[in-house]
Motif scaffolding. Structure first.
Motif, short mmCIF file in Angstrom:
data_model
loop_
_atom_site.label_atom_id
_atom_site.label_comp_id
_atom_site.label_asym_id
_atom_site.label_seq_id
_atom_site.Cartn_x
_atom_site.Cartn_y
_atom_site.Cartn_z
N GLY A 260 -2.35 6.76 -6.72
CA GLY A 260 -3.64 6.77 -6.04
C GLY A 260 -4.78 6.24 -6.88
N ASP B 43 -5.67 1.16 -4.50
CA ASP B 43 -5.34 1.31 -3.08
C ASP B 43 -4.43 0.21 -2.54
OD1 ASP B 43 -7.23 3.62 -2.57
OD2 ASP B 43 -8.60 2.10 -3.36
N LEU C 30 -0.68 2.42 -8.01
CA LEU C 30 -0.76 2.51 -6.56
C LEU C 30 -0.14 3.81 -6.07
CD1 LEU C 30 -1.38 1.30 -3.76
CD2 LEU C 30 0.82 0.09 -3.91
N LYS C 31 1.02 4.12 -6.58
CA LYS C 31 1.72 5.35 -6.19
C LYS C 31 0.88 6.58 -6.52
CE LYS C 31 6.11 7.81 -6.87
NZ LYS C 31 7.41 7.78 -7.60
N VAL D 285 0.85 -1.19 0.00
CA VAL D 285 0.00 0.00 0.00
C VAL D 285 0.89 1.24 0.00
CG1 VAL D 285 -1.84 -1.21 1.25
CG2 VAL D 285 -0.12 0.09 2.53
N ARG D 286 0.27 2.40 -0.12
CA ARG D 286 1.03 3.64 0.00
C ARG D 286 1.47 3.83 1.46
NH1 ARG D 286 -2.93 4.60 -3.59
NH2 ARG D 286 -4.39 5.33 -2.00
N ALA D 287 2.57 4.53 1.64
CA ALA D 287 3.16 4.65 2.97
C ALA D 287 2.23 5.34 3.97
CB ALA D 287 4.48 5.41 2.88
N ASN D 288 1.31 6.16 3.49
CA ASN D 288 0.41 6.89 4.40
C ASN D 288 -0.95 6.23 4.56
OD1 ASN D 288 -0.60 7.38 1.87
ND2 ASN D 288 -0.67 9.63 2.07
N GLU D 289 -1.09 4.98 4.09
CA GLU D 289 -2.37 4.28 4.17
C GLU D 289 -2.75 3.97 5.62
OE1 GLU D 289 -5.66 3.34 3.59
OE2 GLU D 289 -4.75 3.19 1.57
N THR E 21 7.40 5.74 0.24
CA THR E 21 6.36 5.71 -0.79
C THR E 21 5.44 4.52 -0.59
OG1 THR E 21 7.83 6.78 -2.39
CG2 THR E 21 5.92 5.62 -3.28
N TYR E 22 6.00 3.37 -0.30
CA TYR E 22 5.23 2.14 -0.13
C TYR E 22 5.51 1.51 1.24
CZ TYR E 22 5.11 2.36 -5.27
OH TYR E 22 4.96 2.75 -6.58
N GLN F 267 2.82 1.71 -10.29
CA GLN F 267 2.69 3.13 -10.61
C GLN F 267 1.29 3.63 -10.29
OE1 GLN F 267 4.05 4.14 -14.59
NE2 GLN F 267 5.76 2.71 -14.45
#
Length: 268
Positions: free
Chosen positions: A191, A194, A188-189, A128-132, A213-214, A186
């Motif tokens: 947005g 998810d 996923l990065k 997932v993205r690092a801020n998920e 990032t991930y 890409q």
């Protein structure tokens, strides 16, 4: 050490046991007498196979491993590229001698091609993205109908998303398909999706390549073994299996694991 790295190194250790090292290392391997082996990969699955962003060179764990296998068998390698969705059929038809792309050994694929012995063990993770913060496990992901998963059709990642995360419907609109694994990452990065399911090897590669990032969430799902693929009844299977056994026993695969999963960092 991250949990991902622990899982990866633990899995690799299962295949790289040192038991019987002396006998395996001393055993003479078949001599392919300078034969050229036409090998194919997608070149888009770091850290197993990819184009180095700094040098433009095709590099990765599988390149190093198979080049060493060929060297020990007195063979040469001619590398080719093809897309994942055509690879298995192309190898089955004999267009290439051997294929590799982190290909999971599965019963349905064994009906199409021959596999080598496994050279790596891996598991599926939720990338997932690092801020998920909305979910951290498959159940929570499934419960939120707004969440989308990116996948490359026909891959283990796709089928795990269908049958272990969602509802078993391969046409579920929550699955967005991409031509390559890299394109799903890409997305996923950016947005557009998810979550992307990935094996432990690739997840480690992307986390190292793109810090902050991930990230990986949840527990590993499933257990998969990677193998090289060949056309049915290929006479390369036995010698390559012999070489795999030797490289496991003498520590070569351990060194490649260290190089590509611990030491190497992709240039951003």
């Amino acid at each position: 050490m991250t949990s991902t790295r622990r899982f990866l190194l633990a899995g690799a250790a299962l295949l790289c046991t040192m038991a019987g090292l002396s006998a395996a290392h001393a055993q003479a391997l078949p001599d392919l007498k300078g034969r050229t082996i036409v090998a194919v990969t997608e070149n888009a699955y770091p850290p197993l196979n990819f184009k180095d962003p700094k040098t433009g060179e095709s590099v990765g764990w599988e390149y190093d491993a198979f080049n060493e296998i060929a060297k020990r068998l007195n063979a040469k390698v001619e590398w080719k590229l093809t897309s994942w969705d055509t690879m298995i059929e192309a190898v089955r038809q004999g267009q290439f001698d051997v294929g590799m792309d982190g290909i999971t050994i599965k019963a349905d694929r064994k009906k199409q091609v021959d596999f080598s012995d496994p050279y790596m063990v891996s598991e599926q993770f939720m990338m997932v993205r690092a801020n998920e913060k909305r979910f951290d496990n498959p159940k929570a992901f499934k419960a939120n109908a707004k969440l989308l998963v990116g996948a490359q059709g026909g891959t283990t990642n796709f089928f795990t998303a269908v049958y272990e995360v969602l509802d078993g419907n391969e046409k579920n609109p929550r699955i967005k398909l991409y031509d390559t694994f890299g394109l799903s990452m890409q997305a996923l990065k950016a947005g557009d999706v998810d979550m992307v399911l990935t094996d432990s090897a690739s997840s480690q590669g992307y986390i190292k390549a793109f810090p902050n990032t991930y990230k990986v969430v949840g527990k590993p799902m499933g257990h998969e073994e990677f193998g090289f693929i060949f056309k049915p009844k290929s006479n390369l299977v036995a010698p390559i299996n012999a070489a795999i056994k030797q490289l496991k026993a003498d520590g070569t695969f351990d060194k490649l694991n260290q190089k590509w999963f611990v030491d190497y960092k992709l240039n951003q």
